[in-house]
Design a protein around this motif. Structure first.
Motif, short mmCIF file in Angstrom:
data_model
loop_
_atom_site.label_atom_id
_atom_site.label_comp_id
_atom_site.label_asym_id
_atom_site.label_seq_id
_atom_site.Cartn_x
_atom_site.Cartn_y
_atom_site.Cartn_z
N ARG A 102 1.00 -1.26 -0.18
CA ARG A 102 0.20 -0.09 0.06
C ARG A 102 0.67 1.15 0.04
N ALA A 103 0.30 2.51 -0.22
CA ALA A 103 0.89 3.69 0.11
C ALA A 103 0.41 4.34 1.23
N THR A 104 1.27 5.25 1.65
CA THR A 104 1.06 5.87 3.13
C THR A 104 -0.26 6.67 3.19
N PHE A 105 -0.89 6.85 2.06
CA PHE A 105 -2.16 7.60 2.16
C PHE A 105 -3.24 6.49 2.43
N HIS A 106 -2.95 5.30 2.27
CA HIS A 106 -4.21 4.23 2.30
C HIS A 106 -4.38 4.03 3.85
N GLU A 107 -5.86 3.97 4.17
CA GLU A 107 -6.22 3.47 5.59
C GLU A 107 -6.68 1.97 5.28
N LEU B 89 5.28 -0.59 1.95
CA LEU B 89 4.91 0.75 1.49
C LEU B 89 5.65 0.97 0.05
N ILE B 90 4.98 1.53 -0.77
CA ILE B 90 5.50 1.81 -2.06
C ILE B 90 5.12 3.29 -2.29
N ASN B 91 6.11 3.95 -2.76
CA ASN B 91 5.91 5.51 -2.98
C ASN B 91 4.78 5.55 -4.28
N PRO B 92 3.74 6.37 -4.01
CA PRO B 92 2.52 6.22 -5.13
C PRO B 92 2.64 6.84 -6.12
N LYS B 93 3.69 7.77 -6.42
CA LYS B 93 3.91 8.36 -7.59
C LYS B 93 4.56 7.59 -8.67
N THR C 24 13.93 2.32 -5.78
CA THR C 24 14.40 1.31 -4.85
C THR C 24 14.93 1.77 -3.55
N ILE C 25 15.77 2.62 -3.71
CA ILE C 25 16.40 3.36 -2.35
C ILE C 25 15.31 4.19 -1.70
N GLU C 26 14.59 4.76 -2.35
CA GLU C 26 13.39 5.69 -1.81
C GLU C 26 12.46 4.64 -1.06
N ASN C 27 12.06 3.54 -1.69
CA ASN C 27 11.16 2.65 -0.67
C ASN C 27 11.65 1.82 0.21
N VAL C 28 13.13 1.57 -0.01
CA VAL C 28 13.81 0.77 1.13
C VAL C 28 13.87 1.78 2.61
N ALA C 29 14.13 3.07 2.19
CA ALA C 29 13.98 3.99 3.48
C ALA C 29 12.65 3.88 4.11
N LEU C 30 11.63 4.18 3.00
CA LEU C 30 10.15 4.10 3.46
C LEU C 30 9.85 3.08 4.50
#
Length: 278
Positions: free
Chosen positions: A96-101, A111-115, A178-184
């Motif tokens: 999911r993305a961070t905005f999903h409830e 968590l995967i960056n939605p853009k 990948t780097i962004e999502n690893v950190a997320l």
């Protein structure tokens, strides 16, 4: 900000190539479709000439047809929220993305960056790869994720308690994403690098190799997977159609890789191979 929506008709095997190329042309969002790919770019960066050059570059490999339209000014995040749904794999993992409830908790959450929706788990090959992972023992295992895309499989491997993971992709967009999502996801055991199985700085051997790419690349890379896979290790592959299965299994047997499990979804196929000692 106004955006151009590009609807591209292209064989699914080549959509990842277009994602990498369009990312270099300032495209900011990608969505897999049954016809191929939807891509989004700010109006100021749109160029028909650049698309024509891109089409010519790959004309001997695949045909690329597209239509474009200007989208009304809108909140880009709100647009993604309407079109990017969470993915549930086997009632065990939610992507999911961070905005999903979410209405309930799952044993595993990614968590995967939605853009960057390309590689969020919506495609059948990614879903099958994660399903295979959930059925395997990753604890204290060394893992190689070739063609990591968004890093989703590498992240799953760490959540399954792998000891270390090398995530490799050939294009800058995938490496950065990948780097962004690893950190997320708060992952600490994933090393990300740009390259191929031939050029990347890899360990001598891995207990598990994950490769969700396409048929031609997988077949080309099989001798390198054999070189880097430990005896009794597992190679998990997808990115090809069920009609390609015989060719892939026949080629894999040349490298002492035996098919031990498989999944199929929407004509796509995935296989787990085990490497046996000679």
């Amino acid at each position: 900000m106004e955006y151009i929506e590009l609807k591209i008709e292209v064989a699914t095997d080549y959509a990842d190539i277009l994602v990498a190329e369009l990312a270099d042309l300032h495209y900011e969002g990608f969505v897999e479709t049954e016809q191929g790919l939807d891509a989004y770019v700010p109006v100021d960066h749109f160029s028909d000439a650049a698309l024509l050059e891109l089409s010519k570059k790959y004309q001997e490999l695949f045909e690329m047809n597209y239509t474009s339209q200007t989208l009304e000014k809108q909140n880009w995040n709100e647009t993604w929220e309407k079109n990017y749904d969470p993915v549930i794999v086997g009632d065990q993992c939610i992507v999911r993305a961070t905005f999903h409830e979410i209405a309930q908790n799952y044993p595993y959450e990614i968590l995967i960056n939605p853009k960057m929706s390309f590689g969020t788990g919506h495609h059948a090959t990614t879903t099958m790869m994660i399903a295979h992972q959930l059925e395997m023992d990753f604890e204290r295992k060394t893992v190689l994720d070739m063609g990591c895309g968004t890093g989703i499989l590498a992240i799953m491997a760490e959540k399954l308690k792998a000891a270390s993971i090398d995530a490799v992709d050939i294009d800058d967009w995938s490496v950065e994403n990948t780097i962004e999502n690893v950190a997320l996801n708060g992952c600490e055991k994933i090393k990300v690098q740009k390259g191929t199985v031939e050029t990347a700085q890899l360990a001598d051997t891995y207990d598990i190799i994950l490769a969700n790419i396409n048929r031609n690349v997988l077949i080309h890379d099989l001798p390198f997977y054999d070189q880097h896979l430990a005896n009794n290790g597992f190679l998990v592959m997808s990115g090809f159609y069920d009609v390609d299965t015989e060719l892939i299994e026949t080629t894999a047997r040349k490298y002492n890789l035996d098919s031990i499990n498989h999944k199929t979804q929407d004509s796509w196929y995935s296989i787990i191979f085990k490497k046996h000692s000679i």
